[in-house]
Design an enzyme around this catalytic site. Structure first.
Site, PDB file in Angstrom:
ATOM      1  N   ASP A   1       2.857  -7.548  10.776  1.00 13.84           N
ATOM      2  CA  ASP A   1       3.883  -7.359  11.797  1.00 13.84           C
ATOM      3  C   ASP A   1       3.666  -8.292  12.972  1.00 13.84           C
ATOM      4  OD1 ASP A   1       5.195  -5.418  10.372  1.00 13.84           O
ATOM      5  OD2 ASP A   1       4.257  -3.739  11.402  1.00 13.84           O
TER       6      ASP A   1
ATOM      7  N   THR B   1      -0.925   7.564  -0.989  1.00 12.83           N
ATOM      8  CA  THR B   1      -2.226   7.476  -1.661  1.00 12.83           C
ATOM      9  C   THR B   1      -3.125   6.389  -1.083  1.00 12.83           C
ATOM     10  OG1 THR B   1      -1.461   5.880  -3.313  1.00 12.83           O
ATOM     11  CG2 THR B   1      -1.118   8.217  -3.791  1.00 12.83           C
TER      12      THR B   1
ATOM     13  N   ASP C   1      -1.198  -4.013  13.003  1.00 13.99           N
ATOM     14  CA  ASP C   1      -0.765  -4.514  11.699  1.00 13.99           C
ATOM     15  C   ASP C   1      -0.633  -6.031  11.772  1.00 13.99           C
ATOM     16  OD1 ASP C   1       1.296  -5.425   9.659  1.00 13.99           O
ATOM     17  OD2 ASP C   1       1.031  -3.341   9.042  1.00 13.99           O
TER      18      ASP C   1
ATOM     19  N   ARG D   1       0.831  -1.188   0.000  1.00 13.05           N
ATOM     20  CA  ARG D   1       0.000   0.000   0.000  1.00 13.05           C
ATOM     21  C   ARG D   1       0.868   1.241   0.000  1.00 13.05           C
ATOM     22  NH1 ARG D   1      -4.464   0.740   4.671  1.00 13.05           N
ATOM     23  NH2 ARG D   1      -2.573   0.767   5.941  1.00 13.05           N
TER      24      ARG D   1
END
Length: 210
Positions: free
Chosen positions: A204, A108, A201, A104
């Site tokens: 992670d 944006t 996340d 990602r």
């Protein structure tokens, strides 16, 4: 419009709550994800077609029902989607595995593809796309579009741990033919595109990185 299937089995919800805790270790998070993905695999394969198979029991011959796991492909959106695979293969060990690499763009929030590798004969396969988080929905929608454009599989389903309303809206608008299976629909996204209350996340936490 595609349907959102909330997998609310008590064991699924129990394990998800334990995974959400910030003090959960990498080892326990990874282990619980494997257990939870096995449970979720039972639900997402509930309507899979069966075919007859003649077998012989210790007593006599009979015709039983089997799923043709060789016609199923599990497609992981790298890297976090890999956390689903072992648990799901406990249920459908004959499934083939595909990978789509997306990251990602932090500015944006749009997906950028860097890897695409699929099994043979994808046009004959039912596909389950897996990614723990359906946040903005941009990566999931892009991955499904790549599958449709390059492989045209028989059917596609999407499975995640958590979904945000924004991600569901994006997926349903882009792919109204792809049902979504999730263990929870959380409240919203924050300004950085993370799910709230979420679990952080997922990649992670699976791999012990930051």
């Amino acid at each position: 419009m595609s349907q959102v299937h909330l997998i609310d089995h008590p064991l699924v919800q129990h394990k998800l709550t334990l995974m959400r805790r910030k003090e959960a270790s990498t080892n326990s998070f990874r282990r619980m994800l494997g257990e939870l993905s096995t449970l979720m695999a039972y639900e997402i394969t509930r309507d899979f077609p069966l075919q007859d198979l003649e077998i012989e029991t210790p007593m006599e011959k009979m015709v039983g029902k089997v799923i043709d796991g060789k016609k199923l492909a599990l497609v992981s959106i790298l890297r976090a989607g890999n956390g689903f695979l072992d648990g799901m293969l406990n249920v459908v060990p004959g499934a083939r595995i595909g990978h789509i690499g997306l990251y990602r763009d932090p500015e944006t929030l749009q997906p950028v593809e860097y890897y695409f590798k699929m099994p043979d004969n994808m046009g004959e396969r039912d596909v389950i796309v897996v990614d723990p988080m359906l946040a903005t929905g941009n990566s999931a929608a892009a991955a499904v579009q790549q599958l449709k454009d390059k492989c045209a599989p028989k059917s596609i389903k999407f499975m995640c741990l958590l979904a945000a309303p924004e991600g569901i809206k994006t997926m349903q608008a882009a792919h109204p033919d792809v049902d979504i299976y999730t263990a929870a629909v959380d409240r919203q996204l924050n300004d950085h595109g993370y799910i709230l209350p979420g679990l952080g996340d997922a990649g992670d936490r699976i791999f012990g990185t930051k």
